[in-house]
Design an enzyme around this catalytic site. Sequence first.
Site: not given
Ligand code: PPS
Length: 359
Positions: A170, A191, A199, A289, A293, A319, A321
């Site tokens: 990051h 994003r 998030s 998807s 995941m 995680f 969410r």
């Molecule tokens: S971290 O902890 O900073 O590394 O988080 P990061 O992985 O960058 O971001 C986490 C958000 O990505 C969502 N996520 C997904 N969205 C759609 N499809 C898939 N497969 C997917 N995998 C992870 C995750 O749910 C977090 O977003 P939010 O809005 O909280 O759900």
Amino acid sequence: MPFLGCCKKRNTMSLASGHNLVSLEGEELARQERDWQGYSEGIVRLHPGRWLFPSTFKRFADEYYNFKLKPDDVVLLTWPKCGTTWLQEIMWTMRYNPDLNNPMAAAPVNARVPFLEMDTLLKTKNIDPIGPDHPLMQGFKKMCPGREPENGVFLQMCELAPEPRTFKSHLALPLLPTDLLKTSKAVYMARNPKDAVVSFFHHSRIFKNHDFKGTFEEFVQYFLDDDCVYGPYWLHLKEAWKQRKNPNLHFMFFEDLKNNNMEELKKLDKFLGTNLSQEQLDNVAHYTSFAEMKARDAVLGAGSEIFFNVDIVQKDGGFFRQGKVGDWKGKYTPELEAKMDKWIKKNLGDFGIEFKYGV
Ligand code: PPS
């Protein structure tokens, strides 16, 4: 910012990246320590840029900057909560598991796609020492035989990961090796800030190493003031956006990946040169998807009470969410939304970036 005038009084350090690292003090530190109880060893800011980190960043900052890259490395970059874990899994599946028959898929994600600066984020009094039997340490011993954890568990896993290496960070581009986009390939995913902040608020409450104790309104204020760890959202984005025409950087959006998944996977396939068949691309889409995941949360989200505030996870989710575009709607009071809209407008002004599904 009148930084140079005050640095003599403060605890400062020069970094290989050319940044000056300053430890927060006084009221600023007291406020941070009250609201972010995971950062138990202090907080530092890097100038220029105002990048913010737990003070454990000091120990490894130069090593991140001097990290030796290889031509077939792929480095995944995002500001926190902009979808790196999703990207990690897509990349790993494209590169190593397009037929979904690689037994390593069941290994914890950090043993497959390590997280460069995670050592910086783990030193906190809220996290019990990770013992030698923890899967993370077992993975470290296997990947890095003879190496000492004190020299960076994640850093050394990045170094010794099987080639071709894929790893994530990051960190903003100015804190990473200057030859990154000359030597290797990188993917940057953006994003929209309203979803990212919702998030990150959740993340900062469930993870003990952040342990945010304030309200959503207070969290948004930290974000708008560039006072969250990893620092300014816009500057992070801008540094990558400047490089978007560099052939070794693929710039993409979470929202496109969500709404036009196959189209985006095809672009990634082209960028990586993986030449996947349609059947393999379908495998990648299915396996990465949100539902799939989330079902593999134990491997991908590393859900154990060492890292998580379990009571909050039980109440508000873990995680994985929502994984949605526009989930922020209804989460902001009208006043907070107006404040954020003003901030977005001001920052988008001279940028040229477009969040086509709205912000
Ligand atoms: S971290 O902890 O900073 O590394 O988080 P990061 O992985 O960058 O971001 C986490 C958000 O990505 C969502 N996520 C997904 N969205 C759609 N499809 C898939 N497969 C997917 N995998 C992870 C995750 O749910 C977090 O977003 P939010 O809005 O909280 O759900």
